[in-house]
Design an enzyme around this catalytic site. Structure first.
Site, mmCIF file in Angstrom:
data_model
loop_
_atom_site.group_PDB
_atom_site.id
_atom_site.type_symbol
_atom_site.label_atom_id
_atom_site.label_comp_id
_atom_site.label_asym_id
_atom_site.label_seq_id
_atom_site.Cartn_x
_atom_site.Cartn_y
_atom_site.Cartn_z
ATOM 1 N N LEU A 99 0.833 -1.202 0.000
ATOM 2 C CA LEU A 99 0.000 0.000 0.000
ATOM 3 C C LEU A 99 0.865 1.248 0.000
ATOM 4 C CD1 LEU A 99 -2.864 1.155 0.085
ATOM 5 C CD2 LEU A 99 -2.693 1.178 2.587
ATOM 6 N N SER B 267 18.369 15.261 9.854
ATOM 7 C CA SER B 267 18.487 14.487 8.616
ATOM 8 C C SER B 267 18.158 15.343 7.404
ATOM 9 C CB SER B 267 17.549 13.276 8.659
ATOM 10 O OG SER B 267 16.207 13.690 8.832
ATOM 11 N N GLU C 240 23.058 12.722 8.066
ATOM 12 C CA GLU C 240 22.646 11.375 8.499
ATOM 13 C C GLU C 240 22.466 10.399 7.344
ATOM 14 O OE1 GLU C 240 19.388 11.554 11.294
ATOM 15 O OE2 GLU C 240 20.161 13.376 12.215
ATOM 16 N N TRP D 123 10.537 3.265 20.854
ATOM 17 C CA TRP D 123 10.389 2.871 19.459
ATOM 18 C C TRP D 123 11.022 1.519 19.161
ATOM 19 C CZ3 TRP D 123 11.282 8.118 16.430
ATOM 20 C CH2 TRP D 123 10.149 8.911 16.611
ATOM 21 N N HIS E 29 14.984 17.224 20.766
ATOM 22 C CA HIS E 29 13.888 17.481 19.823
ATOM 23 C C HIS E 29 12.718 16.569 20.144
ATOM 24 C CE1 HIS E 29 11.578 18.143 16.207
ATOM 25 N NE2 HIS E 29 11.610 16.852 15.947
ATOM 26 N N CYS F 72 8.504 15.658 18.738
ATOM 27 C CA CYS F 72 7.606 15.911 17.607
ATOM 28 C C CYS F 72 6.254 15.230 17.776
ATOM 29 C CB CYS F 72 8.249 15.447 16.301
ATOM 30 S SG CYS F 72 8.677 13.706 16.222
ATOM 31 N N HIS G 46 6.349 17.222 6.910
ATOM 32 C CA HIS G 46 5.646 16.005 6.514
ATOM 33 C C HIS G 46 4.687 16.252 5.352
ATOM 34 C CE1 HIS G 46 7.142 14.929 10.505
ATOM 35 N NE2 HIS G 46 7.142 13.700 10.052
#
Length: 752
Positions: A17, A429, A480, A557, A638, A640, A691
């Site tokens: 997908l 990044s 990165e 994560w 950071h 988010c 994003h």
């Protein structure tokens, strides 16, 4: 009907997908091709559930981007600025999720936030005073109808109205209560359409019931469902909750005429006690969430069966604790995993098997399956490291305290770096273009050697350092290029982690990650980022940030161990990252960013549990990482896409020197909270959304900077995008960053 799941992964076992959707966005395939691929994935999911002999097959849990956005779109909760674009239904849906830009329009995406205490992100619905809630979408019904045409035991699932109203952002004078009647009218039509389809159950997901609920919340829920449950329907209704218990509303729930109630017995600490104390109606079905939908370890059948037998409930369906969206597809794809570890893993396919096994044991008394599972749990050998155990035992309060104070360090660092007001940087990044991914693949498959691989990355670093200098950035990053993922890359250089090949999990939209598995005690095997950071610093006189992932984010994560407390595991990781921080400092890296993007992710959903169960060890773990650096070394962090407003003081207590937040999608709402709490740390609120593929103009970014400076003094403000640029293309990133620098220069000119 004795087994069920709340939902199933939808990105595809091989991310079909993701690839199809991104091709559609690039106009490489048309909508018909995208719909064909999605239909094939749905049918495969239904067949997998049928083959696993599930009592109910879930339909309606598929999404092209996000289920909350699906439910909002179904109810016509679409802001006018997107409807005015004149797009077809699917493209209007994607515009809300990603933003939209053409020659005549430039519209930002809706805000994106963490889905409760997971690494999944949902799109925040926006409701204004002109929102007309009514049924407008057909995809949900089309999916359910297709499932019911081929399978006889279909359960439709839908994010419920209480959760939609609680998660929405209100723009205007109206509040949730003003939309009760139109939602009830919409549900009349939803029920009418579902009555025409042969389904057994409708699962209405209301995870917001596991939060602390006020009297107004409970009244809103009761006002909605007293009316909705009175609507005629030919199917049974299951009120499904997950991620916690429903202690604030349990007694009300069991009195309402739901046919079933789904409860979480894993994260729901009080669920079993609530049933024992208040009972459960013999005419209702309990959907018992006992198979973990968020972690990947095998279910210990003996404990689960003991729990199920202890429940004073007549009708039980054995289910997952939450949607299997949060785990990978199948362990079978992991051919390189150590068999010692692999035997203890259960991904989505295996969890379907576990449901079948538990069904056989609990309802049919199959002792052979129970004995086999019990033997497995007598043989769990997590790798131990006595040196790690001793290092933790030797820690004292001084190891968590950085000296001198932050205010003193701020003066020292301004003298050290001589940066202008509104210093500019990025989060870390830069775009991982096709050639970067190809270089990594060639090295991984032994088609190039280490020297060739490293030289390619050095060339990329040199190019991006030169680009940043030319663009006018004050603090640079190395890009990165050597990193596959901000957690996986670090885990590969730490003892105690294991890695998968195809264990993809959806994070948001088409973004998927492969969380590492914490299998043993953690320590640093070797320097991780020193070579790339020092090479980048050798190319410029401007400071280059060392870029690290923080211990709490690495833990949150990853798929964590369940045999030791989370605090112990995070402390192990913190000491490993501390070694890297001190190594960077020793090699001349004076600004070090330790990202804690996922700090809030495992924060308990109930405020009463925030400190004793999480913040009391999560914040010290971050402080442990940087407590030993010199005053002249500047520590950044950071965060988010989470709601940080209510833990601002805890974040300030992390004792970083600079913190950058996602802020652009949430319209800088966090700034007021920073000011109200006398936030001491210097801050970099994100000034544009990375994003989204749209390129913000200079004037747009300038206006955001002006809004920030209307509330915060320029001496306390850094200017940066809201997140890393890894997933973006170079052309859009470079164009955005040029506008970004121009806007900063314009504002600096005004400030003199």
């Amino acid at each position: 009907m004795s087994t069920s799941i709340i939902g199933f992964p939808r990105i595809g076992e091989n991310r079909e997908l993701k690839r199809a959707t991104e091709k559609y966005w690039k106009k490489e395939i048309d909508q018909n091709e995208l719909l064909k691929i999605s239909d094939d994935l749905k049918e495969k999911n239904w067949q997998i559930q049928k083959d696993a002999k599930l009592g109910l097959i879930s339909a309606g849990d598929f999404s092209f981007f996000d289920n909350v956005l699906d439910a909002a779109t179904l109810l016509n909760i679409t802001p006018k600025r997107y409807a005015d674009l004149g797009l077809n239904q699917l493209d209007e849906y994607f515009a809300q999720a990603r933003g939209y830009q053409d020659d005549n329009h430039s519209v930002k995406a809706l805000p994106m936030k963490k889905w409760y205490n997971t690494n999944y992100h949902y799109i925040v619905p926006e409701i204004d005073d002109d929102t007309e809630i009514k049924l407008v979408e057909t995809r949900f019904f089309d999916d359910v109808k297709k499932a019911a045409a081929k399978h006889s035991n279909v359960k439709a699932s839908l994010i419920g109205p209480f959760t939609i109203l609680k998660l929405s952002r209100y723009v205007g004078k109206k509040s949730a209560e003003d939309f009760i009647e139109p939602i009830v009218e919409a549900y009349k039509e939803i029920f009418s359409r579902l009555n025409e389809i042969d389904i057994k159950w409708l699962q209405i997901d209301e995870p917001s019931l596991v939060f602390d609920l006020s009297a107004d919340d409970k009244k809103l829920f009761d006002d909605l469902y007293t009316r909705i449950l009175a609507i005629p329907h030919d199917f049974k209704i299951n009120l499904q909750t997950y991620f916690g218990d429903v202690r604030d509303i349990y007694e009300d729930l069991v009195k309402l005429p739901f046919d079933g109630i789904g409860l979480d017995f894993l994260e729901g600490k009080q669920t079993a006690d609530l049933i024992a104390k208040h009972g459960f109606d013999d005419n209702k079905v309990l959907f018992a969430g006992v198979v973990n939908g968020k972690n990947i370890w095998r279910n210990e059948y003996k404990k689960t069966i003991e729990l199920l037998k202890s429940l004073p409930v007549k009708n039980i369906v054995i289910s997952t604790s939450c949607s299997l969206l949060h785990v990978p597809y199948t362990v079978d794809n992991e051919t390189d995993l150590d068999p010692e570890l692999k035997q203890h893993l259960a991904f989505a396919y295996q969890k379907l098997d576990e449901l079948h096994d538990l069904d056989e044991i609990f309802f049919n008394g199959n002792t052979e399956l129970l004995d086999t599972n019990e033997a497995l749990f007598k043989n769990v050998n997590h790798p131990k490291d006595p040196a790690v155990t001793k290092r933790i035992a030797d820690l004292s309060d001084a190891d968590y305290t950085r000296l001198p104070s932050r205010a003193e360090r701020e003066t020292i660092q301004k003298d050290e770096f001589h940066l202008p007001d509104l210093p500019t940087t990025t989060i870390g990044s830069f775009p991982q273009t096709k050639d970067v991914r190809k270089n990594r693949s060639l090295y991984k498959h032994h088609e190039i050697d280490k020297n060739q691989y490293d030289q390619f990355n050095k060339d990329k670093i040199k190019r991006i350092i030169e680009w940043q200098e030319e663009a006018g950035f004050d603090v640079l990053v190395h890009g990165e290029y050597e990193r596959n993922d901000m957690v996986e890359y670090f885990g590969e250089n730490l003892a105690g982690f294991a890695f998968t090949k195809k264990a993809w999990v959806q994070s948001y939209g088409t973004r998927a990650v492969k969380p590492p598995i914490i299998w043993g005690d953690v320590s640093r095997k070797n320097p991780i980022t020193v070579a790339a950071s020092t090479y980048a610093q050798s190319l410029t006189d401007k400071p280059v940030k060392g870029m690290l992932t923080g211990p709490v984010t690495i833990f949150n994560w990853s798929f964590p161990r369940e045999d030791i407390p989370a605090k112990e595991s995070v402390t192990q990781i913190a000491l490993a990252i501390q070694d890297e921080v001190l190594d960077l400092e020793k090699h001349g890296i004076k600004i070090i960013q330790i990202d804690e993007a996922a700090l809030r992710e495992k924060l308990p959903l109930r405020k009463s549990d925030w400190y004793k169960e999480y913040l009391d060890w999560a914040i010290p773990a971050f402080k442990l990482v940087h407590s030993k650096v010199q005053p002249t070394t500047q520590i950044h962090t950071h965060m988010c896409y989470s709601e940080f407003n209510d833990i601002i003081k805890a974040i300030d207590n992390m004792d970083a020197d600079v913190i950058s937040f996602e802020a652009s999608r949430s319209d800088l709402s966090i700034i007021d909270k920073l000011k109200a709490n006398n936030f001491e740390t210097e801050v970099g609120p994100g000034v544009y959304d990375i994003h989204s593929p749209r390129v913000p103009s200079q004037s747009e970014i300038y206006n955001v900077i002006s809004d920030i400076l209307a509330k915060l003094h320029e001496s306390k403000v850094w200017i940066n995008p809201d997140c890393g640029l890894k997933t973006r293309g170079e052309s859009e990133s470079f164009a955005s960053l040029k506008n970004f620098i121009a806007a900063v220069q314009q504002k600096r000119g005004e400030l003199g």
